[in-house]
Scaffold this motif. Sequence first.
Motif, PDB file in Angstrom:
ATOM      1  N   LEU A 113       0.838  -1.214   0.000  1.00  0.00           N
ATOM      2  CA  LEU A 113       0.000   0.000   0.000  1.00  0.00           C
ATOM      3  C   LEU A 113       0.870   1.260   0.000  1.00  0.00           C
ATOM      4  O   LEU A 113       0.580   2.228  -0.707  1.00  0.00           O
ATOM      5  CB  LEU A 113      -0.925  -0.005   1.220  1.00  0.00           C
ATOM      6  N   ASN A 114       1.942   1.218   0.819  1.00  0.00           N
ATOM      7  CA  ASN A 114       2.872   2.366   0.851  1.00  0.00           C
ATOM      8  C   ASN A 114       3.470   2.594  -0.527  1.00  0.00           C
ATOM      9  O   ASN A 114       3.587   3.745  -0.993  1.00  0.00           O
ATOM     10  CB  ASN A 114       3.998   2.105   1.863  1.00  0.00           C
ATOM     11  N   GLU A 115       3.862   1.469  -1.136  1.00  0.00           N
ATOM     12  CA  GLU A 115       4.474   1.550  -2.463  1.00  0.00           C
ATOM     13  C   GLU A 115       3.469   2.149  -3.462  1.00  0.00           C
ATOM     14  O   GLU A 115       3.805   3.048  -4.234  1.00  0.00           O
ATOM     15  CB  GLU A 115       4.879   0.147  -2.886  1.00  0.00           C
ATOM     16  N   LEU A 116       2.224   1.614  -3.377  1.00  0.00           N
ATOM     17  CA  LEU A 116       1.179   2.111  -4.285  1.00  0.00           C
ATOM     18  C   LEU A 116       0.904   3.595  -4.040  1.00  0.00           C
ATOM     19  O   LEU A 116       0.721   4.366  -4.980  1.00  0.00           O
ATOM     20  CB  LEU A 116      -0.110   1.312  -4.087  1.00  0.00           C
ATOM     21  N   GLU A 117       0.909   3.952  -2.741  1.00  0.00           N
ATOM     22  CA  GLU A 117       0.665   5.360  -2.386  1.00  0.00           C
ATOM     23  C   GLU A 117       1.729   6.259  -3.017  1.00  0.00           C
ATOM     24  O   GLU A 117       1.418   7.309  -3.598  1.00  0.00           O
ATOM     25  CB  GLU A 117       0.686   5.490  -0.867  1.00  0.00           C
ATOM     26  N   LEU A 122       3.354   9.754  -7.309  1.00  0.00           N
ATOM     27  CA  LEU A 122       4.236  10.034  -8.450  1.00  0.00           C
ATOM     28  C   LEU A 122       3.408  10.262  -9.719  1.00  0.00           C
ATOM     29  O   LEU A 122       3.717  11.135 -10.539  1.00  0.00           O
ATOM     30  CB  LEU A 122       5.172   8.836  -8.642  1.00  0.00           C
ATOM     31  N   SER A 123       2.357   9.454  -9.821  1.00  0.00           N
ATOM     32  CA  SER A 123       1.548   9.538 -11.044  1.00  0.00           C
ATOM     33  C   SER A 123       0.834  10.879 -11.176  1.00  0.00           C
ATOM     34  O   SER A 123       0.442  11.274 -12.269  1.00  0.00           O
ATOM     35  CB  SER A 123       0.523   8.392 -11.070  1.00  0.00           C
ATOM     36  N   LYS A 124       0.670  11.586 -10.021  1.00  0.00           N
ATOM     37  CA  LYS A 124      -0.015  12.887 -10.086  1.00  0.00           C
ATOM     38  C   LYS A 124       0.786  13.900 -10.893  1.00  0.00           C
ATOM     39  O   LYS A 124       0.251  14.883 -11.403  1.00  0.00           O
ATOM     40  CB  LYS A 124      -0.254  13.406  -8.668  1.00  0.00           C
ATOM     41  N   SER A 125       2.102  13.635 -10.971  1.00  0.00           N
ATOM     42  CA  SER A 125       2.939  14.574 -11.737  1.00  0.00           C
ATOM     43  C   SER A 125       2.796  14.350 -13.244  1.00  0.00           C
ATOM     44  O   SER A 125       3.326  15.105 -14.031  1.00  0.00           O
ATOM     45  CB  SER A 125       4.404  14.424 -11.305  1.00  0.00           C
ATOM     46  N   ALA A 165       8.398   3.004  -6.862  1.00  0.00           N
ATOM     47  CA  ALA A 165       7.947   3.957  -5.837  1.00  0.00           C
ATOM     48  C   ALA A 165       8.977   5.044  -5.559  1.00  0.00           C
ATOM     49  O   ALA A 165       8.640   6.105  -5.036  1.00  0.00           O
ATOM     50  CB  ALA A 165       7.642   3.204  -4.558  1.00  0.00           C
ATOM     51  N   PHE A 166      10.253   4.793  -5.934  1.00  0.00           N
ATOM     52  CA  PHE A 166      11.316   5.759  -5.597  1.00  0.00           C
ATOM     53  C   PHE A 166      11.645   6.721  -6.727  1.00  0.00           C
ATOM     54  O   PHE A 166      12.213   7.763  -6.513  1.00  0.00           O
ATOM     55  CB  PHE A 166      12.582   5.000  -5.171  1.00  0.00           C
ATOM     56  N   GLY A 167      11.317   6.314  -7.928  1.00  0.00           N
ATOM     57  CA  GLY A 167      11.606   7.223  -9.040  1.00  0.00           C
ATOM     58  C   GLY A 167      11.836   6.483 -10.339  1.00  0.00           C
ATOM     59  O   GLY A 167      11.428   5.332 -10.504  1.00  0.00           O
ATOM     60  N   LEU A 168      12.502   7.204 -11.261  1.00  0.00           N
ATOM     61  CA  LEU A 168      12.778   6.655 -12.592  1.00  0.00           C
ATOM     62  C   LEU A 168      13.801   5.520 -12.493  1.00  0.00           C
ATOM     63  O   LEU A 168      14.880   5.707 -11.937  1.00  0.00           O
ATOM     64  CB  LEU A 168      13.344   7.790 -13.456  1.00  0.00           C
ATOM     65  N   ILE A 169      13.443   4.394 -13.052  1.00  0.00           N
ATOM     66  CA  ILE A 169      14.371   3.259 -12.868  1.00  0.00           C
ATOM     67  C   ILE A 169      14.734   2.540 -14.168  1.00  0.00           C
ATOM     68  O   ILE A 169      15.685   1.764 -14.204  1.00  0.00           O
ATOM     69  CB  ILE A 169      13.823   2.209 -11.872  1.00  0.00           C
ATOM     70  N   GLY A 170      13.961   2.722 -15.224  1.00  0.00           N
ATOM     71  CA  GLY A 170      14.336   1.963 -16.415  1.00  0.00           C
ATOM     72  C   GLY A 170      13.538   2.319 -17.646  1.00  0.00           C
ATOM     73  O   GLY A 170      12.674   3.197 -17.616  1.00  0.00           O
TER      74      GLY A 170
END
Lengths: 282, 168
Positions: A113-117, A122-125, A165-170
Amino acid sequence: MFSGEHKQTDIAQSAIFTTGSMRASRLYPAIFLTSLILYADYSLDLGSKIRLSISYIFSPLTQLEYFASDTYQAFNLYFSSQKRLIDKINSLEEKIIDLENTNISLINTKNSLNELEKIIGLSKSFDRKNIFFGKVQDYKKFPNERIDVEVRTENISKSMIVFNAFGLIGVIEEILNNSVKVKPLHDLSVKIPAKNLRTLENVIITGSGEPKSFFIEDFKKNGDVSLGDEIVTTGLGGKFPEGFSIGKVSSILENPESNFLNIKIQNNFDFKIGSTFLFTEP
Amino acid sequence: MINLNEKKTSIFSLYFSSGLTLLVASILEIIFSSLLWFRLSIPLTLMVLIYWNVATPRNTGFFWTMFSGFILDLYLGYFLGIHVIIFLFASYLTQRYFHRFRALFRIQQSIIVAAIIFIYQIYFILISNYFSTSIFAELIVLTFISSFFWPIIYGLLRYLRIKLTYGK
């Protein structure tokens, strides 16, 4: 053979007409005595007194029965209560294991849930962009580091970029039926247009091949760079969105045989962390 | 050559063994009568008494007959002597006619024993003043069951008698 049978038959036939030596007169004393006792019992209630005396004499034996019964019950109770206790302990241990499993499951749910949150945050951006979510299926390290992500849409394109959840990864390497292969940003083949947030100087970032680690490509020796400078994407070329952090300068090495500095960038978030990935157009 | 001392010992043990079996039969009869729902009981003591009187009439005295009868009277709640009287008559008759009884087949013996038991039970019905349909049903059933017990009791006691008399 037949003579033996005849003999037996003769004995049987003679026995039919034989009586024993018992005479009725032998019976009289016993009958007399019994009649006397019967009369005494009838008139004096002798039987009750004898029964009472016998019960008194044999009372220890009667008590013995109760004692045996009590002992058996105590013995049985001891083992049954012990058994009940063992059953209860086993039952409680099972409950503890169930609760531990529930707890682990809840922790996993909480993490998800934390990850999804975070991902939804992030998706709001990406207000006006299409976003898609995928569940991580498999992580492979050999021959190349890749992650298989299950997606339930056909709108995924190869130009999309991948966030956890942390940012751009790939970036997407290959689109398969209901899944995609994701290539990490630190892959040797990836090149990211970026800039130094302090000097606003544009640079090209290349993957180092190692997790959380990148290099700045062809940075001249007379360029302005310091340890700790934050590097972010510029969005130039349209492959990566603008303003996402790549990492911070962690080392600057000078090579006397080259005109360029060897600058290493490191970030804190790992490519393989997380169970849900977000896909969007840059 | 016969050793007289050994012979005496075997008779002595037979006498007490017959008494002991009568005692055991009495105890079993008391237990059965308290366990079963019948008002009448399976007359094991009577059957054991018949056996010993038929098998060794000279060694079966009236003492054990009276003793087992009194025990039954005491524990089954009858006047003292009720069982003893019928046991004495049964002993007398079986000792009187043991030759004829021995010559019969086992099934014939069972029928005779069943008849004796039938009379024995009627004696107790008359004494106890139980007159109902159920008591007559009990009478028939118990007589029938008892007749099946006879070959078992006969076999067991015969085995015991042979063991005690001949030691094999």
